[in-house]
Design a protein around this motif. Structure first.
Motif, short mmCIF file in Angstrom:
data_model
loop_
_atom_site.label_atom_id
_atom_site.label_comp_id
_atom_site.label_asym_id
_atom_site.label_seq_id
_atom_site.Cartn_x
_atom_site.Cartn_y
_atom_site.Cartn_z
N ALA A 80 0.81 -1.73 -0.04
CA ALA A 80 -0.12 0.07 -0.11
C ALA A 80 1.09 1.38 -0.43
O ALA A 80 0.76 2.50 -0.88
N GLU A 81 1.49 1.07 0.86
CA GLU A 81 2.29 2.17 0.73
C GLU A 81 3.63 2.70 -0.36
O GLU A 81 3.45 3.83 -1.06
N SER B 147 1.24 4.06 -2.78
CA SER B 147 0.26 5.42 -2.36
C SER B 147 1.97 5.93 -3.45
O SER B 147 0.96 7.85 -3.41
N LYS B 148 2.58 5.76 -2.96
CA LYS B 148 3.96 6.42 -2.98
C LYS B 148 3.90 7.12 -5.24
O LYS B 148 3.46 7.78 -5.74
N ARG C 90 -1.69 8.85 -4.16
CA ARG C 90 -2.75 8.84 -3.65
C ARG C 90 -2.69 8.48 -1.86
O ARG C 90 -1.57 7.08 -1.69
N PRO C 91 -3.08 9.46 -1.06
CA PRO C 91 -2.60 8.53 0.59
C PRO C 91 -4.03 7.16 0.29
O PRO C 91 -3.87 6.97 -0.13
N VAL C 92 -2.82 6.91 1.52
CA VAL C 92 -3.59 5.55 1.47
C VAL C 92 -5.17 5.77 2.58
O VAL C 92 -4.83 6.23 3.82
N LEU D 138 -6.56 2.79 -1.31
CA LEU D 138 -6.04 4.37 -1.69
C LEU D 138 -6.94 5.12 -1.88
O LEU D 138 -8.45 4.84 -2.27
#
Length: 126
Positions: free
Chosen positions: A22-23, A26-27, A31-33, A47
């Motif tokens: 997810a991290e 996201s990067k 898009r933020p988690v 996300l």
């Protein structure tokens, strides 16, 4: 008459823990988690997306990593039947949705309506 649209892009991740996946995504996608453990079972991370965009989900799986689509509908039976007439086949019913396979070999899911408002990107089928 029923409606359907793309509901989600699902990144199937063959990992023990979705947090690192997810991290990374996201990067990579900017898009933020929104949730590292969407349902509390460690199988889904989400996300952030805008209300008129498909969800971006990560799913922990046992099979090889891939991406699949979710199609949401206000009539699950009618949409599955419509897709079968196009050549798709039912693979399995899981919880509340159908896993299907396109004639091209791609797996996808047909799910119940996910958001209150369907929005502008909607197909209408008779």
């Amino acid at each position: 008459m029923h409606h359907s649209r793309i509901s989600a892009y699902v990144l199937d991740c063959q990992v023990d823990d979705l947090k690192d996946a997810a991290e990374f995504w996201s990067k990579a996608l900017g898009r933020p988690v929104q949730a590292f453990d969407q349902d509390g079972d460690g199988k889904y991370a989400e996300l952030a997306t805008d209300a008129d965009e498909p969800f971006l989900l990560l799913q922990r799986v046992d099979h090889e990593a891939r991406i699949h689509l979710d199609i949401e509908t206000d009539d699950l039976d009618a949409e599955v039947a419509r897709l079968e007439t196009l050549g798709a086949t039912r693979i399995a019913f899981v919880k509340r949705w159908w896993v299907m396979q396109a004639p091209t070999g791609h797996r996808f899911c047909v799910v119940r309506k996910q958001r209150t408002e369907f929005g502008p990107h909607l197909n209408q089928w008779d």
